[in-house]
Design a protein around this motif. Sequence first.
Motif, short mmCIF file in Angstrom:
data_model
loop_
_atom_site.label_atom_id
_atom_site.label_comp_id
_atom_site.label_asym_id
_atom_site.label_seq_id
_atom_site.Cartn_x
_atom_site.Cartn_y
_atom_site.Cartn_z
N GLY A 38 -2.76 4.59 -6.07
CA GLY A 38 -2.47 3.59 -5.06
C GLY A 38 -2.82 2.20 -5.55
O GLY A 38 -3.45 2.04 -6.61
N ASN A 39 -2.43 1.20 -4.80
CA ASN A 39 -2.81 -0.16 -5.18
C ASN A 39 -4.28 -0.41 -4.93
O ASN A 39 -4.88 -1.32 -5.50
N TYR A 40 -4.89 0.40 -4.08
CA TYR A 40 -6.32 0.30 -3.79
C TYR A 40 -7.06 1.58 -4.19
O TYR A 40 -8.11 1.53 -4.79
N THR A 41 -6.52 2.72 -3.80
CA THR A 41 -7.22 3.99 -3.96
C THR A 41 -6.51 4.86 -4.98
O THR A 41 -5.29 5.01 -4.93
N THR A 42 -7.28 5.45 -5.90
CA THR A 42 -6.73 6.41 -6.85
C THR A 42 -7.61 7.64 -6.86
O THR A 42 -8.83 7.55 -6.65
N PHE A 43 -7.00 8.79 -7.11
CA PHE A 43 -7.78 10.03 -7.13
C PHE A 43 -6.95 11.14 -7.76
O PHE A 43 -5.74 11.01 -8.00
N SER A 44 -7.61 12.27 -8.01
CA SER A 44 -6.96 13.48 -8.47
C SER A 44 -7.32 14.60 -7.51
O SER A 44 -8.44 14.63 -6.98
N GLU A 80 -1.31 23.36 1.95
CA GLU A 80 -0.19 22.47 1.65
C GLU A 80 -0.69 21.04 1.47
O GLU A 80 -1.81 20.70 1.86
N GLU A 81 0.17 20.21 0.87
CA GLU A 81 -0.13 18.79 0.70
C GLU A 81 1.04 17.95 1.19
O GLU A 81 2.19 18.37 1.17
N ARG A 82 0.71 16.76 1.67
CA ARG A 82 1.72 15.79 2.09
C ARG A 82 1.25 14.42 1.59
O ARG A 82 0.24 13.90 2.05
N VAL A 83 1.98 13.85 0.66
CA VAL A 83 1.68 12.52 0.13
C VAL A 83 2.88 11.64 0.41
O VAL A 83 3.96 11.85 -0.15
N LEU A 113 -6.70 10.92 2.63
CA LEU A 113 -7.02 9.76 1.81
C LEU A 113 -6.01 8.67 2.11
O LEU A 113 -4.83 8.95 2.33
N HIS A 114 -6.47 7.42 2.10
CA HIS A 114 -5.64 6.29 2.47
C HIS A 114 -5.68 5.22 1.38
O HIS A 114 -6.75 4.86 0.89
N ASP A 115 -4.51 4.73 1.03
CA ASP A 115 -4.42 3.61 0.09
C ASP A 115 -4.55 2.33 0.89
O ASP A 115 -3.56 1.70 1.27
N ASN A 116 -5.77 1.94 1.18
CA ASN A 116 -6.04 0.67 1.86
C ASN A 116 -7.32 0.06 1.30
O ASN A 116 -8.04 0.73 0.55
N PRO A 117 -7.60 -1.20 1.59
CA PRO A 117 -8.74 -1.87 0.96
C PRO A 117 -10.09 -1.24 1.27
O PRO A 117 -11.06 -1.52 0.58
N MET A 118 -10.19 -0.40 2.31
CA MET A 118 -11.45 0.29 2.58
C MET A 118 -11.53 1.62 1.85
O MET A 118 -12.57 2.27 1.89
N MET A 124 0.83 -1.19 0.00
CA MET A 124 0.00 0.00 0.00
C MET A 124 0.87 1.24 0.00
O MET A 124 1.62 1.49 0.94
N HIS A 125 0.81 2.03 -1.05
CA HIS A 125 1.43 3.35 -1.09
C HIS A 125 0.94 4.08 -2.33
O HIS A 125 0.52 3.47 -3.30
N PHE A 126 1.00 5.39 -2.27
CA PHE A 126 0.59 6.20 -3.40
C PHE A 126 1.79 6.54 -4.28
O PHE A 126 2.85 6.92 -3.78
N MET A 127 1.61 6.38 -5.59
CA MET A 127 2.54 6.94 -6.55
C MET A 127 1.97 8.29 -6.94
O MET A 127 0.87 8.38 -7.50
N HIS A 128 2.70 9.36 -6.62
CA HIS A 128 2.18 10.72 -6.77
C HIS A 128 2.78 11.34 -8.02
O HIS A 128 4.00 11.38 -8.19
N LYS A 129 1.92 11.82 -8.91
CA LYS A 129 2.40 12.43 -10.14
C LYS A 129 1.44 13.55 -10.52
O LYS A 129 0.28 13.30 -10.84
N GLY A 130 1.93 14.79 -10.47
CA GLY A 130 1.06 15.91 -10.78
C GLY A 130 -0.12 15.98 -9.83
O GLY A 130 0.02 15.92 -8.62
N ARG A 131 -1.31 16.09 -10.40
CA ARG A 131 -2.53 16.16 -9.59
C ARG A 131 -2.98 14.79 -9.12
O ARG A 131 -3.87 14.68 -8.28
N PHE A 132 -2.37 13.73 -9.67
CA PHE A 132 -2.88 12.38 -9.44
C PHE A 132 -2.08 11.61 -8.42
O PHE A 132 -0.87 11.78 -8.28
N ALA A 133 -2.79 10.74 -7.69
CA ALA A 133 -2.15 9.79 -6.77
C ALA A 133 -2.72 8.42 -7.10
O ALA A 133 -3.93 8.21 -7.05
#
Length: 485
Positions: A129-135, A166-169, A185-190, A118-127
């Motif tokens: 994750g293996n479970y959660t994705t968003f912009s 500010e943001e922290r990813v 936001l959390h990259d987890n199965p929920m 579980m972790h976010f790959m952060h690129k530009g506006r997008f994150a």
Amino acid sequence: GKPVDGMGPGMGHGMMNGYGFDRYDSRFAGFGSMIFNEACSNFGIPVETALSDLGLPKDMDPQLTILEVEEHYGVTGQEIASYMAANMQQKPASINSRQQLMMRQQAVQNMRGTGQGMHFMHKGRFAYGNYTTFSFDNSSGEVSSFAVGGDLIFNSVTVSDFAFKEERVAGATAVYEGADSQIFLHDNPMGILQIRAFANKTVVFDLAEEVEASMDTELSDSPGDAVIVNISKNNFAGYLIVFKNYLATATGDEPIEGPDARVSDGRVTVTLVNNSVVMFRASPMDPVLMQTGYRYGPHVAYMHQVLSREIARGRIGAEISLRAGGDNASVVNYTPMGVHIRERDRDRVVLEVNSDLPEGRVITINVDNETVNLSSPDRIRLRFNGKVIEKAGNIDELFAGGNRPLCYLLQENETATMAVYIPEFSEHEIIIDIEPEAGEERAGEETEEEETTDESSEAEPAPAFEFGAGIALVASIYVLRRRKQ
């Protein structure tokens, strides 16, 4: 993206077949030879947005072809095609919702890479994750294209007067700080999404296609200050929960007035007040490519109903997610509680838990078969400060109070969810491991006979673990902090 028969980077089969997406959408045919500006126009994505999201220079010539972009800037044609597939605004009528989901899942997997951690790959506006994705758009404070397990759930989530600071990813957690509100936001199965307010706020959730929302009357039966909304789709179930922010020290035991939620015309509108929270929490979903559906047994469905209700009541301290395929862990705190993973080996997890709370709380622990061997469920044991924890017959027993620790487990296939009731706080140790076979006790451990003798004066025979359908996870510790006033 590798040379084929002397052709340049990205040429060959990948370019000719649209990087795997032309079987869904003919606009991807010959994608590599398409100019960047044309690609953006075809899929309804502004050039400026695509440049920012893909990490390309703002002054890049948009007349370059996709393959020329790859050659000059190192962003591959596969990355660009996957980006377009995941974020296209213009979708042909020939693609049905199932095909759209499959294409989106494939695109996200391409961008995110493989792996079960579980972790976010952060690129530009997008994150991703293996479970959660968003912009996230920091100019408007809007979360868009929010998806869990490849399923698009919210087209957008907006917070009134967000005033981004500010943001922290990092790891499995993304935090966006506003002037008087926060988005977690959390990259987890929920796929947990939390919005905490420190002033009056209106939060609008625009539902994605096929997602339905309805006020919950059963779970909202005397949950204190909470409002609960059912969120459902063909293959998942979850909740929007509006409740008091138990992490805010200024709230005390007094109820808060004013939080509310309304459902109408494909959206949920939530009213928040100072020190209140709205949270989305799904029944756990797997990040399986081409997932056909999630089928929850009655026991696991009921368990997650209860967990959502008790989160709203402030009786769950934290949720911990562990998955052996990644180095991260995910800890979501609902009340002031410190959780530290002290040891993590195959078939053995040691947690340290501490708090100044005057009353007991439940914590949940989600694991997979790579973390703890689930093939012999009768041998899984949980120990509290060295002693085996008594097993509850159902999830409700953990919230009945009492002065002794209790645990509950639901397991199916290769995942399990465990819940532990801690009756009072200082500092405690919780161990999850596998009970040794006869004659194989580990050095330095109490035997079952010694533990039973020590508890025999008051402990009744423990009921067996109950097994149903469960889904689990793994992730990294992130202690949520209330905004400094």
